[in-house]
Each structure stands twice: as structure tokens, then as C-alpha cells.
Design an enzyme around this catalytic site. Structure first.
Site, mmCIF file in Angstrom:
data_model
loop_
_atom_site.group_PDB
_atom_site.id
_atom_site.type_symbol
_atom_site.label_atom_id
_atom_site.label_comp_id
_atom_site.label_asym_id
_atom_site.label_seq_id
_atom_site.Cartn_x
_atom_site.Cartn_y
_atom_site.Cartn_z
ATOM 1 N N TYR A 159 0.845 -1.210 0.000
ATOM 2 C CA TYR A 159 0.000 0.000 0.000
ATOM 3 C C TYR A 159 0.874 1.250 0.000
ATOM 4 O O TYR A 159 0.662 2.175 -0.790
ATOM 5 C CB TYR A 159 -0.908 -0.053 1.231
ATOM 6 C CG TYR A 159 -1.769 1.155 1.462
ATOM 7 C CD1 TYR A 159 -2.990 1.312 0.806
ATOM 8 C CD2 TYR A 159 -1.378 2.158 2.353
ATOM 9 C CE1 TYR A 159 -3.795 2.426 1.036
ATOM 10 C CE2 TYR A 159 -2.171 3.264 2.596
ATOM 11 C CZ TYR A 159 -3.376 3.395 1.939
ATOM 12 O OH TYR A 159 -4.172 4.492 2.166
HETATM 13 N N1 LIG Z 1 -8.634 6.345 6.304
HETATM 14 C C1 LIG Z 1 -7.358 6.673 6.430
HETATM 15 O O1 LIG Z 1 -6.818 6.723 7.545
HETATM 16 C C2 LIG Z 1 -6.542 6.982 5.196
HETATM 17 C C3 LIG Z 1 -5.241 7.477 5.394
HETATM 18 C C4 LIG Z 1 -4.465 7.784 4.285
HETATM 19 C C5 LIG Z 1 -4.993 7.654 3.010
HETATM 20 N N2 LIG Z 1 -6.262 7.181 2.855
HETATM 21 C C6 LIG Z 1 -6.768 7.090 1.482
HETATM 22 O O2 LIG Z 1 -7.982 7.798 1.402
HETATM 23 C C7 LIG Z 1 -8.763 7.294 0.306
HETATM 24 C C8 LIG Z 1 -10.169 7.018 0.765
HETATM 25 O O3 LIG Z 1 -10.138 5.969 1.712
HETATM 26 P P1 LIG Z 1 -11.161 5.889 2.928
HETATM 27 O O4 LIG Z 1 -10.336 5.910 4.152
HETATM 28 O O5 LIG Z 1 -12.268 6.852 2.750
HETATM 29 O O6 LIG Z 1 -11.636 4.354 2.739
HETATM 30 P P2 LIG Z 1 -13.074 3.693 2.543
HETATM 31 O O7 LIG Z 1 -14.046 4.270 3.490
HETATM 32 O O8 LIG Z 1 -12.797 2.231 2.559
HETATM 33 O O9 LIG Z 1 -13.491 4.157 1.071
HETATM 34 C C9 LIG Z 1 -12.815 3.685 -0.046
HETATM 35 C C10 LIG Z 1 -13.615 4.038 -1.292
HETATM 36 O O10 LIG Z 1 -12.891 3.535 -2.430
HETATM 37 C C11 LIG Z 1 -13.739 2.677 -3.185
HETATM 38 N N3 LIG Z 1 -12.996 1.595 -3.829
HETATM 39 C C12 LIG Z 1 -12.291 0.591 -3.258
HETATM 40 N N4 LIG Z 1 -11.838 -0.251 -4.180
HETATM 41 C C13 LIG Z 1 -12.274 0.205 -5.383
HETATM 42 C C14 LIG Z 1 -12.162 -0.230 -6.718
HETATM 43 N N5 LIG Z 1 -11.504 -1.350 -7.041
HETATM 44 N N6 LIG Z 1 -12.756 0.494 -7.691
HETATM 45 C C15 LIG Z 1 -13.444 1.616 -7.403
HETATM 46 N N7 LIG Z 1 -13.582 2.095 -6.160
HETATM 47 C C16 LIG Z 1 -13.009 1.397 -5.163
HETATM 48 C C17 LIG Z 1 -14.736 2.136 -2.176
HETATM 49 O O11 LIG Z 1 -15.951 1.725 -2.790
HETATM 50 P P3 LIG Z 1 -16.261 0.227 -3.303
HETATM 51 O O12 LIG Z 1 -15.607 -0.712 -2.319
HETATM 52 O O13 LIG Z 1 -17.738 0.193 -3.315
HETATM 53 O O14 LIG Z 1 -15.680 0.140 -4.668
HETATM 54 C C18 LIG Z 1 -14.979 3.377 -1.305
HETATM 55 O O15 LIG Z 1 -15.947 4.208 -1.894
HETATM 56 C C19 LIG Z 1 -8.001 6.062 -0.192
HETATM 57 O O16 LIG Z 1 -7.213 6.436 -1.301
HETATM 58 C C20 LIG Z 1 -7.102 5.702 0.975
HETATM 59 O O17 LIG Z 1 -5.977 4.985 0.565
HETATM 60 C C21 LIG Z 1 -7.049 6.847 3.907
#
Ligand SMILES: NC(=O)c1ccc[n+]([C@@H]2O[C@H](COP(=O)([O-])OP(=O)(O)OC[C@H]3O[C@@H](n4cnc5c(N)ncnc54)[C@H](OP(=O)(O)O)[C@@H]3O)[C@@H](O)[C@H]2O)c1
Length: 263
Positions: free
Chosen positions: A168
Site C-alpha cells: 500500500y
Molecule cells: N482512512 C485513512 O486513515 C486513510 C489514510 C491515508 C490515506 N487514505 C486514502 O484515502 C482514500 C479514501 O479511503 P477511505 O479511508 O475513505 O476508505 P473507505 O471508506 O474504505 O473508502 C474507499 C472508497 O474507495 C472505493 N474503492 C475501493 N476499491 C475500489 C475499486 N476497485 N474500484 C473503485 N472504487 C473502489 C470504495 O468503494 P467500493 O468498495 O464500493 O468500490 C470506497 O468508496 C483512499 O485512497 C485511501 O488509501 C485513507
């Protein structure tokens, strides 16, 4: 403006008059962004794989007076990514800004314990996905709005060693590189490309990690000067600003939104 009168918004806001494509918009940071961008005057197209989530957020935005629609999209499927981005133009007549925020996590653990299948999945969704999306978005912006902005979601994990999430972290570092390259390539034609690097953010992705490795959130918070995790809206605010004309001289940057974790 090449939009229908029914779609025209007169709301003043940071993103007034813009059409925004948001990948990963069904929950977490993407859903918060879709709500915020619509409140800030954008017409939004939400994309992800889970229709129930997309529909619920879209209906919520519409009920609040915003203009929203959704499209199914799997970032691991090139044809689906291109079709989803093109849907912005079909639906609203143009594309101005895009937020490539969708991503998948990996099972936490040292790299020698990661399966090749998980490694490939993370690369396909988190690294190749943003490249596919940017490629389609650049074409759509060029064909319609001519100038625009793109934000990719990276992570603080891209800026440091990542012993528990090595694939990741590597994919997110690759996103930083693609962001810088795209900013350099498309800057001359008025398309800005930036990334945000969220720190600990209270979403399903983080809760899943904490469930698999109990105590993770507390540990991360103890390394964070602000002493807490972010609400998804706090990350969305940074993306909205970077996509807006207020950030008109900002391109090629990775903006940390991390409560000071990497300071
Ligand atoms: N939460 C944290 O602490 C954190 C920290 C650093 C960076 N991030 C980044 O922030 C972003 C959002 O993450 P989040 O924390 O909001 O996670 P989340 O709640 O799990 O949301 C992830 C989103 O991405 C979509 N997704 C996953 N796999 C996909 C695929 N193959 N095709 C299309 N859509 C896909 C999911 O929808 P579906 O599963 O329905 O497709 C969901 O809408 C990501 O890039 C993550 O790496 C998060």
C-alpha cells in the site's frame, strides 16, 4: 457552459459552476467530498463499485439541494474507469475537476507474508487505477472545459517506511510520482495536478486495519501532534481547496493533511 438549464446551479461556492468526478465516493473521504463539493456549488458524479452506497450518498446530496449522480466503476478494470469518467461529459456536458480517491487496503503485516495476489490487487487499484483515471480525465477536460484540476489521494504512508502496509505504501508513493509527472506534463495547458496525503482518518478502511491489528488507531494518534484522528470532512476540505481556483498557482504538490504526523 454546455449544460442543460435543469442542471445549472447558481449557488456561490468554492467549486461553483464546476463538474466534478469523484472516484471512491460511496463512503469515507470520497463520500464526505461528494457532499462538500456539491455544497460548494459543483455538479458531482460519484463513482465506486457498491451501488447501494453510491445511491444513498447521491440521494442525500439531492435532498440537500445539490446536483449529483453516480456511476459504477472498478478501478481495476480499465474499460470501466474510462466509461465512468466519460459519463461526466455525457451527464453534465463537461469535466472540470476530478478527485481520484478510491483505493483498497492490504492485510497488515511484513512484506514476506503478503500474498502475490494481494500485492497485485493493491498495485492494480491503488497505482494503475489513478493512472487510468488521470488519462481519461485529461482527455475529458481537454475535450470540454480545456483547463482544470485533478487531485489524487495518496497517504502519509507514502512518505515514510511502512512495515505493516508495504505494498500500500509503495503504491501510494507511486501515486506521488505520477502526480508530479502529470503536473509537469499538463501544467502548460492549464491542468493542475496535486495529491493529498491524509493521516489517520476515521473511515471503514482505518477501522478494518484497527480490527486486524488492535490498538492501531491509538498508536497512530499518539504519534500525531494534534492527538486525534481526522474526520473525513477535514480531508475533503483540503481536496476541495486544491481543486478550486483559489489554489490556482499550486501544482505538483503532495499536501499532507495529517494532524502534523510527518512534521
Ligand atoms: N482512512 C485513512 O486513515 C486513510 C489514510 C491515508 C490515506 N487514505 C486514502 O484515502 C482514500 C479514501 O479511503 P477511505 O479511508 O475513505 O476508505 P473507505 O471508506 O474504505 O473508502 C474507499 C472508497 O474507495 C472505493 N474503492 C475501493 N476499491 C475500489 C475499486 N476497485 N474500484 C473503485 N472504487 C473502489 C470504495 O468503494 P467500493 O468498495 O464500493 O468500490 C470506497 O468508496 C483512499 O485512497 C485511501 O488509501 C485513507
Amino acid at each position: 457552459m454546455n449544460n442543460t438549464s435543469a442542471d445549472t446551479t447558481t449557488a456561490a461556492g468554492l467549486l461553483a459552476g464546476k463538474v466534478a468526478f469523484i472516484a471512491g465516493a460511496g463512503r469515507g473521504i470520497g463520500a464526505a467530498s461528494a457532499r462538500l463539493f456539491a455544497r460548494e456549488g459543483a455538479r458531482v458524479l460519484l463513482a465506486a463499485r457498491t451501488e447501494t452506497e453510491l445511491k444513498a450518498v447521491t440521494e442525500e446530496i439531492r435532498a440537500a439541494g445539490g446536483i449529483a449522480d453516480y456511476v459504477l466503476c472498478d478501478l481495476a478494470d480499465p474499460a470501466s474507469v474510462r466509461a465512468a469518467v466519460d459519463r461526466s461529459v455525457e451527464r453534465y456536458g463537461r469535466l472540470d475537476v476530478a478527485f481520484n480517491n478510491g483505493a483498497t487496503g492490504q492485510p497488515p503485516g511484513p512484506m514476506d507474508q503478503l500474498s502475490e495476489a494481494d500485492f497485485d490487487r493493491v498495485c492494480a487499484v491503488d497505482f494503475k487505477g489513478p493512472w487510468l483515471a488521470m488519462t481519461a480525465e485529461i482527455a475529458a477536460i481537454r475535450a470540454t472545459a480545456k483547463r482544470g484540476a485533478i487531485v489524487n489521494t495518496s497517504s502519509v504512508g507514502s512518505l515514510m517506511a511502512n512495515p505493516w502496509l508495504p505494498a500500500y505504501g509503495a503504491a501510494k508513493r507511486a501515486v506521488n510520482s505520477l502526480t508530479a509527472s502529470a503536473a509537469t506534463t499538463y501544467g502548460p495547458e492549464g491542468i493542475r495536478v496535486n495529491a493529498i496525503a491524509p493521516g489517520t482518518t476515521l473511515t471503514d478502511m482505518l477501522y478494518e486495519w484497527d480490527e486486524k491489528s488492535p490498538g492501531t488507531i491509538d498508536q497512530l494518534n499518539s504519534r500525531t501532534p494534534l492527538g486525534r484522528a481526522a474526520d473525513p470532512d477535514e480531508i475533503a476540505q483540503a481536496a476541495a481547496w486544491l481543486l478550486s481556483d483559489r489554489a490556482s498557482y499550486v501544482t505538483g504538490t503532495v499536501l499532507r493533511v495529517d494532524g502534523g504526523m510527518c512534521a
